[in-house]
Write a protein that holds these residues in place. Structure first.
Motif: not given
Length: 345
Positions: A289-295, A341, A230-231
């Motif tokens: 999980g899946k990569e978020a669009d932000t980090a 996050r 996710s991050m």
């Protein structure tokens, strides 16, 4: 200065690499006046940072009093630091009588702070990260101060943004990040009030084979534990490069305080780093999980313009870390919680 081994064989070699000053660092020490004190030296970064300063003084042909201050709960660590030729002073920086007795040297590095377990003891977190800086900047008002901060004071940003810049408005999420922003504000206040030159180092993240985001990821891959995506992206820099930049930040202190992001240029993919470690360890990685669009990402252009780009490519650090862990060498066992996050560390 740019010749590095293919593999780091032991801690002695590692410490020598972490504390190797660049020519630019040595040149700065030739011109720098005054002695040096490291407040909170007994952490992950302090020993190699102080040793680099000691080596730079030797190579520059100058003699300076170098002091390391800590509670030194581990006597072996105090002995190790003293063995470098660094004067050690044991005590609690939150004790105002103790702090008031510290020598008022010209050059101050502030490394003290609290992150791990900060959610479990929020009052101590605020005391260490916000109250103590107010005391320090008052006691050392006639010094130059380089203080560690963190990229956590920035908000999460789009992964293709290139990262937050120093003039972006902080949006500290969670009490740890808020207390770190409080640290910055205290140093900024002292800088303006007493005309104290200050540099605030927003570090994000310094890594070496015993500690850091790379070790966190490699540990999970090696132990066949799932890695949370996710991050999904992060910045990192070889700690030796970060040490050189931090020491050289003494020449970049100013009134008002000068904010400097220190990290690597690349936006690293957790998924790709996992794949590299899995190949070395000979395992099939487990991902969730899946990569978020932000980090949490920082833009290091300013520091690279001031100090030059890092000497050690992050891909080399990944290889070093993989070989180190594949050989079951010592790690520090202090996870960074880079996956967080919501700001709760």
């Amino acid at each position: 200065m740019n010749q590095y081994p293919e593999e780091i064989l032991n801690e002695k070699q590692l410490e020598m690499l972490l504390s190797r000053p660049t020519e630019a660092t040595v040149d700065m020490f030739k011109e720098m006046d005054g002695d040096i004190i490291f407040l909170g030296i007994a952490g992950k970064i302090g020993p190699s940072l102080a040793q680099m300063a000691k080596r730079a003084c030797y190579m520059a042909g100058v003699s300076k009093r170098i002091i390391g201050v800590s509670r030194f709960s581990n006597q072996d660590e105090q002995a190790y630091i003293a063995g470098m030729g660094i004067e050690t002073i044991k005590g609690d920086l939150l004790d105002e009588t103790f702090l008031g007795g510290l020598p008022k040297v010209k050059n101050v590095f502030f490394l003290a702070g609290m992150k791990f377990g900060s959610e479990d003891n929020l009052s101590l977190t605020w005391a260490m990260n916000s109250y103590l800086p107010g005391l320090v900047v008052r006691h050392f008002k006639d010094s130059r101060i380089v203080a560690y901060s963190t990229g956590c004071v920035y908000p999460l940003v789009p992964i293709r943004s290139g990262g937050s810049r120093e003039n972006d408005r902080p949006e500290a999420v969670g009490e740890y990040a808020q207390s770190c922003l409080g640290r910055e504000r205290m140093f900024e206040y002292g800088s303006k009030t007493n005309n104290t030159p200050v540099a605030l180092i927003r570090l994000n993240y310094a890594v070496e084979p015993r500690y850091g985001v790379l070790v966190d990821i490699a540990t999970k891959v090696k132990e066949n534990r799932s890695v949370d995506l996710s991050m999904g992206h992060f910045n990192a820099i070889w700690q030796g490069d970060a040490n050189n930049m931090v020491l050289r930040s003494l020449a970049q202190t100013s009134v008002p305080a000068n904010i400097i992001n220190i990290t690597g240029k690349e936006t690293l993919s957790v998924r790709n780093v996992v794949a590299k470690f899995a190949q070395v360890f000979g395992v099939v990685p487990l991902l969730e999980g899946k990569e978020a669009d932000t980090a949490l990402l920082s833009n290091p252009d300013k520091s690279h313009e001031l100090f030059g780009a890092p000497e050690v490519p992050i891909d080399k650090v990944i290889v070093w870390t993989a070989h180190w862990m594949d050989s079951d060498k010592k790690t520090l066992g202090k996870p960074t919680h880079f996956e967080v996050r919501d700001g709760k560390y």
